[in-house]
Design a protein around this motif. Structure first.
Motif, PDB file in Angstrom:
ATOM      1  N   VAL A  70       0.614  -1.300   0.068  1.00 15.81           N
ATOM      2  CA  VAL A  70      -0.090  -0.068  -0.011  1.00 15.81           C
ATOM      3  C   VAL A  70       0.723   1.259  -0.049  1.00 15.81           C
ATOM      4  N   GLU A  71       0.963   2.001  -0.825  1.00 14.59           N
ATOM      5  CA  GLU A  71       1.479   3.427  -0.916  1.00 14.59           C
ATOM      6  C   GLU A  71       1.030   4.222   0.017  1.00 14.59           C
ATOM      7  N   GLY A  72       2.425   4.662   0.956  1.00 14.04           N
ATOM      8  CA  GLY A  72       2.306   5.361   2.190  1.00 14.04           C
ATOM      9  C   GLY A  72       2.205   6.834   1.825  1.00 14.04           C
ATOM     10  N   GLU A  73       1.568   7.604   2.688  1.00 14.20           N
ATOM     11  CA  GLU A  73       1.564   9.231   2.692  1.00 14.20           C
ATOM     12  C   GLU A  73       2.752   9.732   3.272  1.00 14.20           C
ATOM     13  N   ASP A  74       3.248  10.725   2.445  1.00 18.47           N
ATOM     14  CA  ASP A  74       4.341  11.523   3.008  1.00 18.47           C
ATOM     15  C   ASP A  74       3.730  12.786   4.102  1.00 18.47           C
ATOM     16  N   LYS A  75       4.212  12.396   5.208  1.00 19.39           N
ATOM     17  CA  LYS A  75       3.676  13.100   6.549  1.00 19.39           C
ATOM     18  C   LYS A  75       4.255  14.401   6.183  1.00 19.39           C
ATOM     19  N   PHE A  76       5.220  14.576   5.661  1.00 18.10           N
ATOM     20  CA  PHE A  76       5.775  16.247   5.778  1.00 18.10           C
ATOM     21  C   PHE A  76       5.027  16.873   4.625  1.00 18.10           C
ATOM     22  N   ASN A  77       4.120  16.291   3.949  1.00 19.10           N
ATOM     23  CA  ASN A  77       3.527  17.068   2.738  1.00 19.10           C
ATOM     24  C   ASN A  77       2.235  17.930   3.478  1.00 19.10           C
ATOM     25  N   LYS A  78       1.994  17.290   4.792  1.00 18.35           N
ATOM     26  CA  LYS A  78       0.727  17.726   5.411  1.00 18.35           C
ATOM     27  C   LYS A  78       1.157  18.952   6.048  1.00 18.35           C
ATOM     28  N   LEU A  79       2.410  18.988   6.358  1.00 20.34           N
ATOM     29  CA  LEU A  79       3.136  20.286   7.266  1.00 20.34           C
ATOM     30  C   LEU A  79       3.477  21.612   6.413  1.00 20.34           C
ATOM     31  N   SER A  80       3.361  22.692   6.821  1.00 19.50           N
ATOM     32  CA  SER A  80       3.600  23.802   6.194  1.00 19.50           C
ATOM     33  C   SER A  80       5.122  24.154   6.143  1.00 19.50           C
ATOM     34  N   ASP A  81       5.610  24.991   5.508  1.00 24.45           N
ATOM     35  CA  ASP A  81       7.104  25.399   5.306  1.00 24.45           C
ATOM     36  C   ASP A  81       7.704  25.991   6.792  1.00 24.45           C
ATOM     37  N   GLU A  82       6.633  26.573   7.413  1.00 20.76           N
ATOM     38  CA  GLU A  82       7.031  27.166   8.707  1.00 20.76           C
ATOM     39  C   GLU A  82       7.336  26.153   9.603  1.00 20.76           C
ATOM     40  N   ILE A  83       6.567  24.885   9.592  1.00 15.18           N
ATOM     41  CA  ILE A  83       6.859  24.037  10.611  1.00 15.18           C
ATOM     42  C   ILE A  83       7.780  23.227  10.538  1.00 15.18           C
ATOM     43  N   ILE A  84       8.338  22.971   8.949  1.00 17.52           N
ATOM     44  CA  ILE A  84       9.481  22.128   8.588  1.00 17.52           C
ATOM     45  C   ILE A  84      10.455  23.004   9.111  1.00 17.52           C
ATOM     46  N   LEU A  85      10.452  24.420   8.877  1.00 17.12           N
ATOM     47  CA  LEU A  85      11.483  25.307   9.239  1.00 17.12           C
ATOM     48  C   LEU A  85      11.940  25.233  10.611  1.00 17.12           C
ATOM     49  N   MET A  86      10.800  25.106  11.322  1.00 15.95           N
ATOM     50  CA  MET A  86      11.189  24.996  12.898  1.00 15.95           C
ATOM     51  C   MET A  86      11.957  23.671  13.177  1.00 15.95           C
ATOM     52  N   ILE A  87      11.456  22.748  12.444  1.00 12.96           N
ATOM     53  CA  ILE A  87      12.137  21.578  12.815  1.00 12.96           C
ATOM     54  C   ILE A  87      13.645  21.249  12.209  1.00 12.96           C
ATOM     55  N   LEU A  88      13.894  22.058  11.121  1.00 12.11           N
ATOM     56  CA  LEU A  88      15.240  21.907  10.700  1.00 12.11           C
ATOM     57  C   LEU A  88      16.250  22.852  11.637  1.00 12.11           C
ATOM     58  N   LYS A  89      15.437  24.011  12.316  1.00  8.47           N
ATOM     59  CA  LYS A  89      16.279  24.695  13.033  1.00  8.47           C
ATOM     60  C   LYS A  89      17.045  23.908  13.954  1.00  8.47           C
ATOM     61  N   TRP A  90      16.652  22.940  14.558  1.00  5.74           N
ATOM     62  CA  TRP A  90      17.278  22.028  15.511  1.00  5.74           C
ATOM     63  C   TRP A  90      18.553  21.098  15.048  1.00  5.74           C
ATOM     64  N   LEU A  91      18.836  21.068  13.683  1.00  6.36           N
ATOM     65  CA  LEU A  91      19.696  20.181  12.974  1.00  6.36           C
ATOM     66  C   LEU A  91      21.070  21.129  13.037  1.00  6.36           C
ATOM     67  N   PRO A  92      22.086  20.451  13.255  1.00  6.23           N
ATOM     68  CA  PRO A  92      23.591  21.003  13.014  1.00  6.23           C
ATOM     69  C   PRO A  92      23.693  21.327  11.457  1.00  6.23           C
ATOM     70  N   LYS A  93      24.482  22.075  11.372  1.00  6.54           N
ATOM     71  CA  LYS A  93      24.930  22.549   9.939  1.00  6.54           C
ATOM     72  C   LYS A  93      25.248  21.442   8.769  1.00  6.54           C
ATOM     73  N   LYS A  94      25.972  20.176   9.490  1.00  2.07           N
ATOM     74  CA  LYS A  94      26.253  19.235   8.513  1.00  2.07           C
ATOM     75  C   LYS A  94      24.909  18.541   8.263  1.00  2.07           C
ATOM     76  N   CYS A  95      24.159  18.241   9.043  1.00  2.61           N
ATOM     77  CA  CYS A  95      22.940  17.528   8.754  1.00  2.61           C
ATOM     78  C   CYS A  95      21.979  18.525   7.877  1.00  2.61           C
ATOM     79  N   LEU A  96      22.200  19.610   8.116  1.00  2.53           N
ATOM     80  CA  LEU A  96      21.248  20.562   7.282  1.00  2.53           C
ATOM     81  C   LEU A  96      21.651  20.631   5.883  1.00  2.53           C
ATOM     82  N   VAL A  97      23.108  20.521   5.661  1.00  2.00           N
ATOM     83  CA  VAL A  97      23.383  20.451   4.044  1.00  2.00           C
ATOM     84  C   VAL A  97      23.016  19.298   3.530  1.00  2.00           C
ATOM     85  N   ARG A  98      22.921  18.118   4.354  1.00  2.00           N
ATOM     86  CA  ARG A  98      22.463  16.688   3.834  1.00  2.00           C
ATOM     87  C   ARG A  98      20.966  16.792   3.514  1.00  2.00           C
ATOM     88  N   SER A  99      20.293  17.376   4.336  1.00  7.77           N
ATOM     89  CA  SER A  99      18.878  17.435   4.088  1.00  7.77           C
ATOM     90  C   SER A  99      18.486  18.128   2.655  1.00  7.77           C
TER      91      SER A  99
END
Length: 519
Positions: free
Chosen positions: A189-218
């Motif tokens: 069964v094809e799963g749903e991408d949970k991040f598609n339901k989140l806004s850019d602002e919410i994803i931005l707040m999540i990525l804010k906690w990542l170090p710079k190396k992980c941020l580049v890989r993302s």
């Protein structure tokens, strides 16, 4: 055989004759009693008259000359024939491991040399097989070793075929008994991408906690993540201290909107901006406001190229860097610059001083140990901006004079912190000029040996003075008496090093000028 024989010798003329080990011909049976006593009898004559087939039927073998040393045999032409009884006495017996050893001895006419032939070890069942073949006689009356070898090869091949056949049968039996059971797979069964339901602002707040190396890989996940990970809110502060930056690295970092950048003790390769970079655009202006390049390995050309893209700098540190006129011109374009650290900078001249004095909003300046000449020092003290409240011009041993201090007191009377350490030409007249700084709170005159000790008592009674540093001038007893006369204020010799305009003080390395550089 004699070498002077007139007849042409056939191919077997160079051979020597001996009895075969397993032979039982008539020659051995007719040996007299002398041969039983380990004596030998020889045949002298032309070997060309003897047919080799007859010799083989008689049990006489042909030996090559290279098998043993037979120099005397070649010389005399004699053929040595050993009796069967002598040969049988030399047969070996079973060794300790149960193997069979065969040893052969050959005697020549000149000297009795013993040659040990190759030892062959066989199992007990091989001995029995050879014994059976030894009992079978051919036409000549003795068993053939060729037949024995053939029998051994035949037995080995038969054993291998038997083992292979048994292995095939066992393998086939295992395959017949083996069963493979597979579970039915459920339809995916094809799963749903949970991040598609989140806004850019919410994803931005999540990525804010990542170090710079992980941020580049993302950024490699998808286009949406790449766009969000490049947001300026995630790249406001960046720490690249003690790093080695390859060519063009800063050209990729500056467009992300970095405002606080620490490059202390880093190594930056030239060119710092590669072709095709957005930074090379003439209209591009970096958003850098706080830049720390203390102890950084960078060329003057690369430094000038970097500073030319900065127009909004507020605090800048170039400690122990090599500068030129282009660097100073680029610095003077930052009209909002408040703090400038040029400690131990090289190649400072009058032109550089003129460009730097255009900074009218400058409040803290550190030009200690810059090796300024007298002309540069005079120009500096006469043209300093009136907004300066913290100044460090220590290390001017032969260029800083009492007149320069007088010009400085007239130009910048609102100075709060002043460091004139290691200025050996200052005298008691400087003390009178320092009394004109009515707001002075921190004064450092360490190692100013031309000022008498009694003059420091007068400086200690300045109304606003809180700290007085006079390292290397007084003994401990004099310092105690001076501190007693001043009571609690000012504190004497509290700060060993000056902190004017420096980005980091003490052991703190995660912030510059009180601002964090790491998330």
């Amino acid at each position: 055989m004699n070498k002077d024989s007139p007849l042409s010798s056939p191919w077997w003329s160079s051979k020597r004759l001996r009895l075969d080990d397993g032979s039982n011909n008539n020659l051995n049976s007719t040996v007299n009693s002398e041969s039983q006593n380990n004596t030998r009898w020889s045949y002298s004559g032309n070997a060309s008259f003897i047919e080799p087939e007859v010799l083989e039927d008689m049990g006489v073998g042909m030996l090559e000359d290279g098998v043993v040393n037979c120099e005397s045999t070649k010389a005399s032409g004699e053929c040595v024939i050993l009796p069967a009884s002598l040969v049988n006495n030399k047969k070996s017996s079973m060794n300790e491991a149960g193997g069979f050893e065969y040893q052969e001895e050959v005697y020549t006419t000149s000297n009795l040399e013993t040659v040990n032939a190759e030892r062959i070890q066989q199992d007990s069942y091989d001995i029995d097989d050879l014994a059976v073949f030894g009992s079978v006689e051919n036409e000549s009356g003795y068993s053939s070793r060729v037949e024995a070898d053939y029998y051994g090869d035949l037995k080995a091949s038969f054993t291998k075929e038997k083992m292979n056949a048994s292995a095939d049968k066992s393998e086939q039996a295992c395959l017949d008994q083996f069963c493979l059971f597979r579970r039915k797979r459920k339809p995916s069964v094809e799963g749903e991408d949970k991040f598609n339901k989140l806004s850019d602002e919410i994803i931005l707040m999540i990525l804010k906690w990542l170090p710079k190396k992980c941020l580049v890989r993302s950024m490699l996940v998808c286009k949406r993540w790449c766009q969000i990970a490049r947001d300026e809110a995630l790249w406001t502060r960046l720490d690249l201290g003690n790093k080695v930056l390859s060519e063009g690295t800063l050209g990729h970092i500056l467009p992300r909107g970095v405002q606080i950048l620490r490059l202390a003790q880093a190594e930056i390769a030239d060119p710092i901006l590669c072709e095709g970079s957005e930074v090379l655009n003439d209209l591009y202006i970096s958003k850098l406001q706080y830049l720390d390049l203390s102890m950084t390995v960078i060329s003057p050309t690369g430094l000038a190229a970097l500073l030319s893209k900065c127009k909004y700098l507020k605090k800048l540190s170039l400690e122990n860097c090599t500068v030129n006129r282009d660097c100073c011109k680029a610095i003077s374009q930052n009209i909002e610059l408040e703090v400038l650290n040029l400690t131990m900078c090289k190649n400072m001249n009058v032109g550089c001083i003129m460009d730097l004095m255009k900074l009218k909003n400058l409040t803290a300046l550190n030009m200690a140990w810059c090796c300024l000449d007298s002309e540069c020092m005079t120009l500096l003290c006469k043209t300093l901006p009136a907004s300066i409240i913290r100044l460090n011009i220590a290390g001017c041993r032969k260029t800083m004079t009492d007149d320069n201090v007088k010009d400085l007191s007239r130009r910048c009377s609102a100075i709060i912190e002043l460091d004139l350490s290691d200025c050996a030409l200052l005298t008691i007249h400087t003390v009178h000029n320092l009394l004109n700084f009515s707001r002075l709170e921190h004064l450092s005159l360490s190692r100013c040996y031309s000022i008498p000790q009694s003059a420091y008592i007068r400086l200690a009674h300045m109304p606003c003075l809180l700290y007085l540093d006079v390292f290397g001038l007084m003994s401990d007893s004099v310092l105690k008496s001076l501190q007693a006369s001043c009571r609690e204020v000012p504190e004497i010799n509290k700060y060993l090093h000056s902190s004017v305009a420096r980005p980091t003080v003490g052991i703190r390395r995660t912030s510059i000028w009180g601002l964090r550089v790491r998330d």
